[in-house]
Scaffold this active site. Structure first.
Site, PDB file in Angstrom:
ATOM      1  N   CYS A  77      12.601   4.814  -6.365  1.00 35.65           N
ATOM      2  CA  CYS A  77      13.438   5.507  -7.874  1.00 35.65           C
ATOM      3  C   CYS A  77      12.157   6.160  -8.885  1.00 35.65           C
ATOM      4  O   CYS A  77      11.092   5.599  -8.603  1.00 35.65           O
ATOM      5  CB  CYS A  77      13.228   3.857  -8.344  1.00 35.65           C
ATOM      6  SG  CYS A  77      14.813   2.598  -8.291  1.00 35.65           S
ATOM      7  N   ARG A 124      10.929  10.232  -4.473  1.00 35.01           N
ATOM      8  CA  ARG A 124      10.945   8.247  -4.642  1.00 35.01           C
ATOM      9  C   ARG A 124      12.059   8.058  -4.500  1.00 35.01           C
ATOM     10  O   ARG A 124      12.054   6.174  -3.971  1.00 35.01           O
ATOM     11  CB  ARG A 124      10.068   8.023  -6.155  1.00 35.01           C
ATOM     12  CG  ARG A 124       9.145   9.270  -6.097  1.00 35.01           C
ATOM     13  CD  ARG A 124       8.536   8.325  -7.961  1.00 35.01           C
ATOM     14  NE  ARG A 124       8.206   6.626  -8.159  1.00 35.01           N
ATOM     15  CZ  ARG A 124       7.212   6.617  -7.787  1.00 35.01           C
ATOM     16  NH1 ARG A 124       6.654   7.633  -7.623  1.00 35.01           N
ATOM     17  NH2 ARG A 124       7.431   5.269  -7.807  1.00 35.01           N
ATOM     18  N   TRP A 152      16.975   4.935  -5.337  1.00 37.47           N
ATOM     19  CA  TRP A 152      16.601   4.225  -3.941  1.00 37.47           C
ATOM     20  C   TRP A 152      17.782   2.757  -3.838  1.00 37.47           C
ATOM     21  O   TRP A 152      16.540   2.301  -4.592  1.00 37.47           O
ATOM     22  CB  TRP A 152      15.025   4.244  -3.161  1.00 37.47           C
ATOM     23  CG  TRP A 152      14.958   3.446  -2.324  1.00 37.47           C
ATOM     24  CD1 TRP A 152      15.101   4.426  -0.792  1.00 37.47           C
ATOM     25  CD2 TRP A 152      14.663   1.709  -1.712  1.00 37.47           C
ATOM     26  NE1 TRP A 152      15.267   3.938   0.324  1.00 37.47           N
ATOM     27  CE2 TRP A 152      15.069   2.547  -0.504  1.00 37.47           C
ATOM     28  CE3 TRP A 152      14.730   0.759  -2.228  1.00 37.47           C
ATOM     29  CZ2 TRP A 152      14.890   1.506   0.964  1.00 37.47           C
ATOM     30  CZ3 TRP A 152      14.691   0.401  -1.148  1.00 37.47           C
ATOM     31  CH2 TRP A 152      14.156  -0.037  -0.422  1.00 37.47           C
ATOM     32  N   ASN A 170      13.352   0.865 -12.074  1.00 36.60           N
ATOM     33  CA  ASN A 170      13.254   1.301 -11.172  1.00 36.60           C
ATOM     34  C   ASN A 170      12.607  -0.582 -10.999  1.00 36.60           C
ATOM     35  O   ASN A 170      11.658  -0.553 -11.514  1.00 36.60           O
ATOM     36  CB  ASN A 170      11.368   1.996 -11.120  1.00 36.60           C
ATOM     37  CG  ASN A 170      10.805   1.522  -9.812  1.00 36.60           C
ATOM     38  OD1 ASN A 170      11.393   1.474  -8.572  1.00 36.60           O
ATOM     39  ND2 ASN A 170      10.238   2.117  -9.255  1.00 36.60           N
ATOM     40  N   GLY A 171      13.052  -0.987  -9.709  1.00 34.88           N
ATOM     41  CA  GLY A 171      12.345  -2.321  -9.190  1.00 34.88           C
ATOM     42  C   GLY A 171      13.233  -3.190  -9.308  1.00 34.88           C
ATOM     43  O   GLY A 171      14.623  -2.844  -8.985  1.00 34.88           O
ATOM     44  N   GLU A 227       1.636   6.111  15.106  1.00 40.56           N
ATOM     45  CA  GLU A 227       1.613   6.253  14.304  1.00 40.56           C
ATOM     46  C   GLU A 227       1.923   7.378  14.710  1.00 40.56           C
ATOM     47  O   GLU A 227       4.041   7.834  14.033  1.00 40.56           O
ATOM     48  CB  GLU A 227      -0.467   7.250  13.864  1.00 40.56           C
ATOM     49  CG  GLU A 227       0.244   8.396  12.433  1.00 40.56           C
ATOM     50  CD  GLU A 227       0.926   7.814  10.899  1.00 40.56           C
ATOM     51  OE1 GLU A 227       1.280   6.273  11.250  1.00 40.56           O
ATOM     52  OE2 GLU A 227       1.255   8.834  10.909  1.00 40.56           O
ATOM     53  N   LYS A 274       5.758   8.586  12.939  1.00 38.79           N
ATOM     54  CA  LYS A 274       6.685  10.049  12.880  1.00 38.79           C
ATOM     55  C   LYS A 274       8.292   9.834  13.014  1.00 38.79           C
ATOM     56  O   LYS A 274       8.898  11.100  12.008  1.00 38.79           O
ATOM     57  CB  LYS A 274       5.856  10.838  12.971  1.00 38.79           C
ATOM     58  CG  LYS A 274       3.955  10.912  12.039  1.00 38.79           C
ATOM     59  CD  LYS A 274       4.409  11.587  10.924  1.00 38.79           C
ATOM     60  CE  LYS A 274       4.615  10.180   9.579  1.00 38.79           C
ATOM     61  NZ  LYS A 274       3.257  10.032   9.560  1.00 38.79           N
ATOM     62  N   GLU A 297      10.679   8.276  12.179  1.00 40.08           N
ATOM     63  CA  GLU A 297      11.273   8.501  10.508  1.00 40.08           C
ATOM     64  C   GLU A 297      11.914   9.606  10.487  1.00 40.08           C
ATOM     65  O   GLU A 297      12.594  10.043   9.414  1.00 40.08           O
ATOM     66  CB  GLU A 297      10.178   7.656   9.721  1.00 40.08           C
ATOM     67  CG  GLU A 297       8.919   9.060   9.515  1.00 40.08           C
ATOM     68  CD  GLU A 297       8.222   8.421   8.474  1.00 40.08           C
ATOM     69  OE1 GLU A 297       6.596   8.439   8.700  1.00 40.08           O
ATOM     70  OE2 GLU A 297       8.437   8.039   7.542  1.00 40.08           O
ATOM     71  N   HIS A 325       2.911  -4.535  31.380  1.00 42.49           N
ATOM     72  CA  HIS A 325       3.320  -6.133  30.953  1.00 42.49           C
ATOM     73  C   HIS A 325       4.334  -6.153  30.147  1.00 42.49           C
ATOM     74  O   HIS A 325       4.701  -6.802  29.607  1.00 42.49           O
ATOM     75  CB  HIS A 325       1.856  -6.080  29.751  1.00 42.49           C
ATOM     76  CG  HIS A 325       0.925  -6.930  30.301  1.00 42.49           C
ATOM     77  ND1 HIS A 325       0.078  -7.193  31.256  1.00 42.49           N
ATOM     78  CD2 HIS A 325      -0.555  -5.753  30.340  1.00 42.49           C
ATOM     79  CE1 HIS A 325      -0.921  -7.549  31.932  1.00 42.49           C
ATOM     80  NE2 HIS A 325      -1.828  -6.495  31.335  1.00 42.49           N
ATOM     81  N   LYS A 338       9.564   7.574  -1.072  1.00 47.57           N
ATOM     82  CA  LYS A 338       7.917   7.543  -0.233  1.00 47.57           C
ATOM     83  C   LYS A 338       7.115   6.334  -0.993  1.00 47.57           C
ATOM     84  O   LYS A 338       5.747   5.903  -0.375  1.00 47.57           O
ATOM     85  CB  LYS A 338       7.677   9.195  -1.945  1.00 47.57           C
ATOM     86  CG  LYS A 338       6.278   8.794  -1.124  1.00 47.57           C
ATOM     87  CD  LYS A 338       6.216  10.094   0.575  1.00 47.57           C
ATOM     88  CE  LYS A 338       3.935   9.643   0.354  1.00 47.57           C
ATOM     89  NZ  LYS A 338       3.776  10.931   1.189  1.00 47.57           N
TER      90      LYS A 338
END
Ligand code: AGP
Length: 616
Positions: free
Chosen positions: A2, A27, A75, A101-102, A485, A489, A492, A508, A611
């Site tokens: 948000c 955001r 969001w 926001n929250g 990483e 990437k 996402e 394994h 983000k």
């Protein structure tokens, strides 16, 4: 998670707010909305989807001119991302507008209480209760908007940034924060509120950090800050070190491409002034005393996502240079397993945004147990460094693309700096050794720059795999977190199944995933390092090739042993083994970016993500 903007001043509020939302859209982009006050009335427009949908609506159905405006990009947490659940939320009398926001954790009980008095909720959100509660509290004294907001904040639990406007108070916007970001932008004859300075950087670089449980009353000529009970609060003004151009695409098609290209400079800026001519580490911001640093008997690194991968790399460096046992833990898991902490444990919290709730809660837990917390962070004025005992800032500049790139590389560098600093203070390594390592580190930006020359080749390789359903990444030692990483990437951005493994683990179980033609990306350690690791990964490459995998190999220049086993090869300049992640990660970023672009995805704003993740 948000984006919030508030404005009071002489300019057209709507223009300022929408431009601010454009800069904050990273955001959250599930919906967007604005409210302005004109002629004693509150008017709102809101729309599901990206900001462009709201802009289209404002084109069809314009809002009047105003000097008071608030805006929100969402969001979604509570309630689907539709028009009704979009913010602002309005009180039943149509006079109060709230953006949030929250998560308001006690919203169900507050909602029930409001409904019992006959107030009908319009949305499924937790946020809407705040608008009705402010209206109810205003009944006590209709002139005292600030008092009403204070009383509402006292009742809310959870995490919230609230920004509130009222039709009868066109001269002010009121903000409040608990566990969720909000900064003030101080202009001339105008003032701003935002989740992030990017929203107002085009107007002013003067900012004020807000503390926990504070309320800010924004007028065009003044800014007042109090606690939730109206007591004046201390504030911390600062000047933002970057300007508006840093948050623009600057000629690139994507923020991500720009941020990949900025990595040599970001790393150089992070190193700047931190190693002197004699190879001594200068980290004044580590305000812990030498005695405290010498007494450390354990280090625990907490972080999420990409920042967690930088922490995994840090473990190798810290243990190698200082011999202090180091654990790395996902912040979201940390406090739920009753971790063993003491005043001799140093906790390192790594976060680009400085607002990630999982990391914040984990570090608070560590501090409650008496441990010292050192933050590695990219965002000045954010909560994590503010609540830490010491902070080392990365100087990556604003990272706008949701997928982290330059923040990651600078986090890794900051971890190396902290590790070397500890070795220096504690005497774990002699000054000559530290100097040699620091010299190598200072040379890394030019080597990262060379990696950018591989971009076109990597894009070509990526396009070969546009129809693949799955990609595996394998590495050993510090190549293992690089593999994780690379896979993150790809997940996402390209929405593809991708997994990173320690190469030795394949046999394994995960080797069963291999199918004919499946791409496997291999991060090969330098043959100049520990021979045994290089030999072992060659065996791992043979194992996957024997099962039909096509191998994309990232290997050091001059490593010809690996050449026969690579279907594609990407070369890295020579560097010390521990620093290889700074080079090997770059092509993986480009690989994911190109695959996502080929598939037609929104690279800078991937689906379902935001983000800065300010909820647990
Ligand atoms: C990775 O590309 C992500 N954007 C994500 O994993 C991110 O690193 C994570 O959410 C942690 O964020 P922070 O560094 O702001 O705490």
């Amino acid at each position: 998670m948000c984006g919030i903007v508030g404005y009071v001043g002489e300019k057209q509020a709507l223009e300022v707010v929408v431009a601010g939302l454009r800069r904050l859209e990273y955001r959250g982009y599930d919906s967007a909305g604005v409210a302005v006050i004109a002629d004693g009335e509150l008017q709102t427009r809101k729309r599901a989807g990206k900001l462009i949908n709201l802009e289209d609506l404002l084109g069809e159905d314009p809002l009047p001119q105003s000097t008071n405006g608030i805006g929100h990009t969402r969001w979604a947490t509570h309630g689907a991302p539709n028009d009704v659940n979009a913010h602002p939320h309005i009180s039943s009398d149509g006079r109060v507008a709230v953006i949030h926001n929250g998560i308001i954790e006690n919203f169900s009980e507050l909602r029930a209480e409001l409904e019992a008095t006959g107030i009908a909720m319009m949305s499924e959100t937790d946020s809407e209760v705040a608008a009705h509660l402010v209206a109810v509290e205003l009944a006590v004294d209709p002139d005292d908007l600030v008092g009403a907001v204070q009383r509402v904040c006292q009742r809310l639990t959870g995490a919230f940034t609230l920004v509130i406007s009222h039709a009868d108070h066109p001269d002010m916007v009121v903000g409040a924060r608990r566990n969720s970001p909000l900064v003030v932008g101080v202009g001339k004859g105008e003032n701003f509120l935002a989740s992030d300075v990017a929203a107002f950087i085009a107007h002013t670089r003067e900012a004020i950090e807000l503390g926990q449980d504070q309320i800010v009353i924004l007028r065009s000529e003044r800014v007042d800050v109090t606690d939730f009970y109206g007591n004046p609060a201390e504030v911390n003004p600062y000047t933002v070190t970057w300007d508006a151009s840093a948050a623009e695409k600057g000629g690139y098609d994507l923020f991500m491409l720009k941020e990949i290209a900025e990595q040599p400079k970001a790393v150089a800026d992070t190193l700047l002034g931190r190693v002197d001519g004699a190879g001594r580490l200068l980290l004044d911001s580590i305000t812990l005393s030498d005695e405290e640093l010498r007494s450390i008997d354990k280090i625990v690194i907490i972080a999420c996502g990409t920042a967690y991968h930088s922490g995994m790399i840090a473990k190798y460096a810290i243990e190698h240079w200082t011999r202090v046992p180091t654990e790395v833990e996902l912040a979201s898991e940390f406090r739920y397993r009753d971790p063993i902490l003491s005043p001799r444990t140093l906790v390192i919290a790594i976060s680009q945004s400085g607002e990630t709730m999982d990391t914040l809660m984990a570090m608070r837990h560590a501090r409650e147990q008496g441990s010292k917390v050192l933050a590695i962070c990219n965002t000045q004025g954010s909560t994590i460094p503010r609540e830490s005992d010491a902070a080392v800032y990365t100087h990556a500049g604003p990272e706008i693309a949701v997928a982290s790139t330059k923040a990651f590389l600078t986090q890794v560098v900051a971890c190396y700096l902290v590790a070397l600093y500890l070795a220096q203070v504690r005497g774990d390594r002699n000054p000559e050794e530290i100097r040699a390592i620091a010299d190598d580190l200072v040379n890394m930006p030019s080597k990262i720059d060379l990696m950018l020359d591989t971009t076109e080749g990597v894009r070509g390789i990526a396009r070969e795999f546009a129809n693949s359903t799955s990609v595996l990444f394998i590495g050993r030692h510090v190549g293992f977190p690089v593999a994780l990483e690379g896979a993150l990437k790809l997940k996402e951005l390209a929405y593809m199944h991708a997994e990173g493994f320690a190469a030795g683990e394949l046999k394994h179980g995960p080797i069963a995933l291999l199918e004919d033609g499946m791409p496997v990306v291999v991060i090969v350690p330098s043959p100049r390092g520990r021979d045994v690791i290089h030999e072992k990964i060659i065996s791992n490459i043979l194992e996957v090739r024997a099962r039909g995998a096509r191998t994309i190999v990232i290997a050091e220049e001059g490593d010809e042993i690996v050449t026969p086993y690579a279907d594609w090869i990407i070369r890295t300049p020579e560097c010390p083994s521990l620093f290889q992640p700074l080079l090997a990660t770059v092509p993986l970023q480009v690989f994911a970016c190109e695959l996502a672009t080929t598939k037609g995805h929104d690279v800078d704003q991937p689906r379902n993500l935001a983000k800065s993740v300010t909820v647990e």
